[in-house]
Design a protein around this motif. Structure first.
Motif: not given
Length: 382
Positions: A232-258
């Motif tokens: 089916g065409d379905n979507t799931i999400r995982r919000q940041n929590d104590a087990g896994f999280s990340y933070a992207i700096s507002p000073r970022a000039q380049q961002f890469s997602l692999e």
């Protein structure tokens, strides 16, 4: 300056397992998927053995662990082996074959090996210590090594720095495990499960390919991916929590997602989000298009398709989007090969990425989905 036959290397190029680099002069950085950065100083010979393993044949390097998942990086040399225990270290192979290692931060295990590859002696070195594997095959501590070692850094802004890695098999579990076990939530969650790739055990090396006929792909150790078992065409999400999280700096000039992913019939999308809003992602559309795309929102109109048709089913590849947040342009790469070059994007911005708080997957295929996310940034200097 590269030495033949590696003279065609270029910035951002994807290296396959087994490839050898011959650096004649200058310095070069190699970033492994798990977050180890190796800086070579020419003349040097270096090979990428596996996803978190390299071979120094000659010359000098510095290795630095920039993400926790990279711990355990292994450096093989003709006379010894260095195993990272969470650190930064330098290594030199002298003209007579002697291996010298200095630990700048953390610790390493330094082992001497005989001509059959068997360990004959080993010691753990901590920050400030220097070890030598002499031609005779024994590890010894030698303070003189410090005179030969210099901590190396390439100029800031040269390549993105890894800030987070999410591996489905490591976080959720083996084949059949439910993604709900690691905090995922969304549509028809009971049918979102881990699926093995060709039934390989963890840590086995595997080269992605089109199972039906060639099409070499990614050299990696991923063995499982997240899939939507009901098609089916379905979507799931995982919000940041104590087990896994990340933070992207507002000073970022380049961002890469692999994203390392398996493509099947239908489509898959994977990326990062703020709540229920997709901020940036990539995907593959196999249904009549056979195209990879960049995703910048929730709507189908937020897909930016490649002009070619490189997506094939039953294949595992690394799909990477590099966003220049200064110019508002992006590149899309498949295993390092550029599919989209400098396309203009109105979003995301550095400000919007700084609000990202989770991971997102959308799929309409039981045989397609992501195996690993890697997030990296280049920040403006303060």
């Amino acid at each position: 300056q590269w030495q033949a036959p590696t003279a065609d290397r270029f910035d951002g190029m994807f290296l396959r397992a087994g490839e050898t680099l011959r650096l004649q002069a200058g310095m070069a950085k190699v970033r492994f998927q798990r977050g180890t950065e190796v800086i070579l100083e020419g003349p040097a010979t270096f090979a990428v053995a596996e996803e978190n393993r390299g071979v120094l044949g000659a010359g000098k390097l510095n290795a630095r662990i920039v993400h926790q998942q990279a711990q355990g990086f292994v450096l093989d040399t003709p006379r010894g082996q260095v195993t990272d225990l969470g650190t930064e270290f330098g290594a030199i192979i002298q003209a007579d074959g002697e291996l010298r290692v200095q630990v700048f931060d953390g610790s390493v295990r330094l082992a001497a090996r005989d001509q059959n590859g068997r360990t004959v002696s080993a010691q753990t070195l901590t920050a400030g210590h220097h070890g030598v594997v002499a031609v005779g095959g024994q590890v010894r501590i030698d303070a003189a090594t410090a005179r030969a070692m210099v901590r190396r850094r390439l100029p800031p802004g040269s390549r993105p720095q890894v800030i987070a890695v999410y591996d489905v098999a490591e976080r959720v579990g083996g084949s059949g495990a439910s993604l709900s076990a690691d905090g995922w939530a969304g549509d028809d969650l009971a049918n979102w499960k881990v699926k093995s790739i060709q039934g390989l055990a963890r840590r086995d090396r595997w080269v992605g390919r089109n199972f039906g006929g060639g099409n070499p792909g990614l050299a990696t150790d991923v063995t499982a991916y997240a899939r939507n078992a009901n098609d089916g065409d379905n979507t799931i999400r995982r919000q940041n929590d104590a087990g896994f999280s990340y933070a992207i700096s507002p000073r970022a000039q380049q961002f890469s997602l692999e994203i390392v992913a398996r493509s099947g019939v239908g489509f898959w999308e994977a990326g990062i989000c703020r709540g229920s809003t997709v901020l940036l992602g990539v995907g593959a559309d196999i249904s009549g298009r056979n195209k990879y795309f960049i995703k910048t929102g929730n709507a189908s109109s937020d897909r930016v398709y490649e002009p070619g048709a490189h997506a094939v089913q039953d294949a595992v590849h690394l799909v990477q989007v590099d966003v220049n947040l200064t110019t508002g342009t992006a590149d899309l790469r498949l295993d390092g090969k550029r599919l989209i070059n400098d396309v203009a994007l109105s979003k995301p911005t550095a400000a919007s990425l700084a609000t990202a708080d989770g991971l997102v997957v959308r799929s309409a295929s039981r045989f397609g989905g992501p195996a690993r996310w890697t997030l990296a940034v280049v920040e403006a200097e303060q």
